[in-house]
Write an enzyme that holds these catalytic residues in place. Structure first.
Site, mmCIF file in Angstrom:
data_model
loop_
_atom_site.group_PDB
_atom_site.id
_atom_site.type_symbol
_atom_site.label_atom_id
_atom_site.label_comp_id
_atom_site.label_asym_id
_atom_site.label_seq_id
_atom_site.Cartn_x
_atom_site.Cartn_y
_atom_site.Cartn_z
ATOM 1 N N GLU A 1 41.780 34.537 48.257
ATOM 2 C CA GLU A 1 43.107 33.952 48.047
ATOM 3 C C GLU A 1 44.047 34.324 49.188
ATOM 4 O O GLU A 1 44.818 33.487 49.671
ATOM 5 C CB GLU A 1 43.661 34.411 46.700
ATOM 6 C CG GLU A 1 42.894 33.809 45.525
ATOM 7 C CD GLU A 1 43.403 34.274 44.178
ATOM 8 O OE1 GLU A 1 43.670 33.403 43.322
ATOM 9 O OE2 GLU A 1 43.514 35.498 43.965
ATOM 10 N N GLU B 1 35.599 35.452 39.341
ATOM 11 C CA GLU B 1 36.466 35.590 38.172
ATOM 12 C C GLU B 1 35.818 35.092 36.889
ATOM 13 O O GLU B 1 35.980 35.694 35.809
ATOM 14 C CB GLU B 1 37.795 34.854 38.412
ATOM 15 C CG GLU B 1 38.756 35.573 39.338
ATOM 16 C CD GLU B 1 38.432 35.409 40.810
ATOM 17 O OE1 GLU B 1 39.180 35.941 41.646
ATOM 18 O OE2 GLU B 1 37.422 34.750 41.134
ATOM 19 N N GLY C 1 44.328 33.980 39.944
ATOM 20 C CA GLY C 1 45.765 34.038 39.714
ATOM 21 C C GLY C 1 46.586 34.224 40.964
ATOM 22 O O GLY C 1 47.804 34.348 40.899
#
Length: 264
Positions: free
Chosen positions: A116, A136, A144
């Protein structure tokens, strides 16, 4: 050791000419991202925006970043979870949509939150040891830190779905094919390569760099007609700067550096 001293140590900052080098420095934790890392990273990113013309994000040790620090993961209420996720979004948004271009030098694990973070940078250089993953799904959680937007748009929703459902790891070479990185270099060479690229970008006109990192993502979200319309205005603004006039005249006078042929 005070919290401020600890925070300073977990993310290192160095100004190399016009390039800021930001280093995740938790090698014993595979540079896993905790709340304190996010706070320290935010401070380093803001400093780079103020005093550099380009920046590189890298990691100490054997891995770039193994993602969320699960050892510090605590049970949160739904709204606390939202605020936690949004704190990551805020920092990564400042990287992707700030004042200067960011490059990342990747090696070893670029996993979960590490991917990310990398996907928020504009140019990603992976060395041969790099592997990408979004585990995940296998851990009972969901991304997230922006992956559902950034990673999905880089490699495609189907590929991201596969990675999350199966825990699939992707090599540096495959990651280049999937657009998770733009360069693959030899083991240990990513940082120097990324810094060299950042130095080149730092020589560009400030307005050009700002237009590239802000206009292109927006055009990608627009209809064809709206994108072309925005392009006209951005092109006009960039071309009207004094630096653009100077550089265009240098090209016309044949005093500007020539483009190099990729095969030579």
């Amino acid at each position: 050791m005070s919290d401020s001293e600890s925070d300073k140590d977990i993310v290192l900052y160095d100004l190399d000419g016009e390039v800021a080098v930001i280093t995740l420095n938790r090698p014993e934790k595979r540079n896993a991202v905790s709340d304190r890392v996010i706070k320290a990273l935010a401070a380093a990113v803001d400093r780079a925006q103020d005093e550099a013309k380009a920046a590189v994000i890298c990691g100490n040790g054997k891995h770039f970043c193994a993602g969320l620090d699960l050892a510090e993961h605590v049970k949160r209420s739904p709204i606390e979870g939202v605020h936690h996720s949004r704190s990551w979004h805020a920092v990564f948004d400042r990287i992707e949509a700030g004042k200067i271009p960011f490059f990342s030098a990747l090696h070893g694990a670029v996993v979960g939150g590490g991917l990310e973070l990398a996907s928020a940078t504009h140019v990603r250089v992976a060395d041969a040891t790099t592997f990408f993953a979004l585990p995940e799904g296998t851990r009972g959680i969901f991304v997230g830190g922006g992956a559902s937007v950034r990673v999905g748009r880089l490699c495609g929703v189907a590929r991201m779905t596969d990675m999350m459902l199966t825990g699939r790891t992707v090599s540096a070479e495959q990651g280049e094919h999937w657009n998770l990185c733009q360069y693959v270099v030899g083991a240990g060479e990513a940082k120097a390569f990324a810094i060299d690229l950042a130095r080149k970008a730092a020589q560009n006109a400030e307005m050009s760099n700002y237009s590239i990192i802000h206009a292109l993502p927006r055009v990608g979200d627009m209809s064809r007609a709206d994108g072309l319309f925005l392009e006209s205005f951005v092109a006009s603004m960039a071309a009207s700067s004094p630096e653009a006039e100077e550089r265009l005249n240098a090209f016309l006078n044949k005093s500007a550096a020539r483009l190099s042929h990729p095969g030579k």
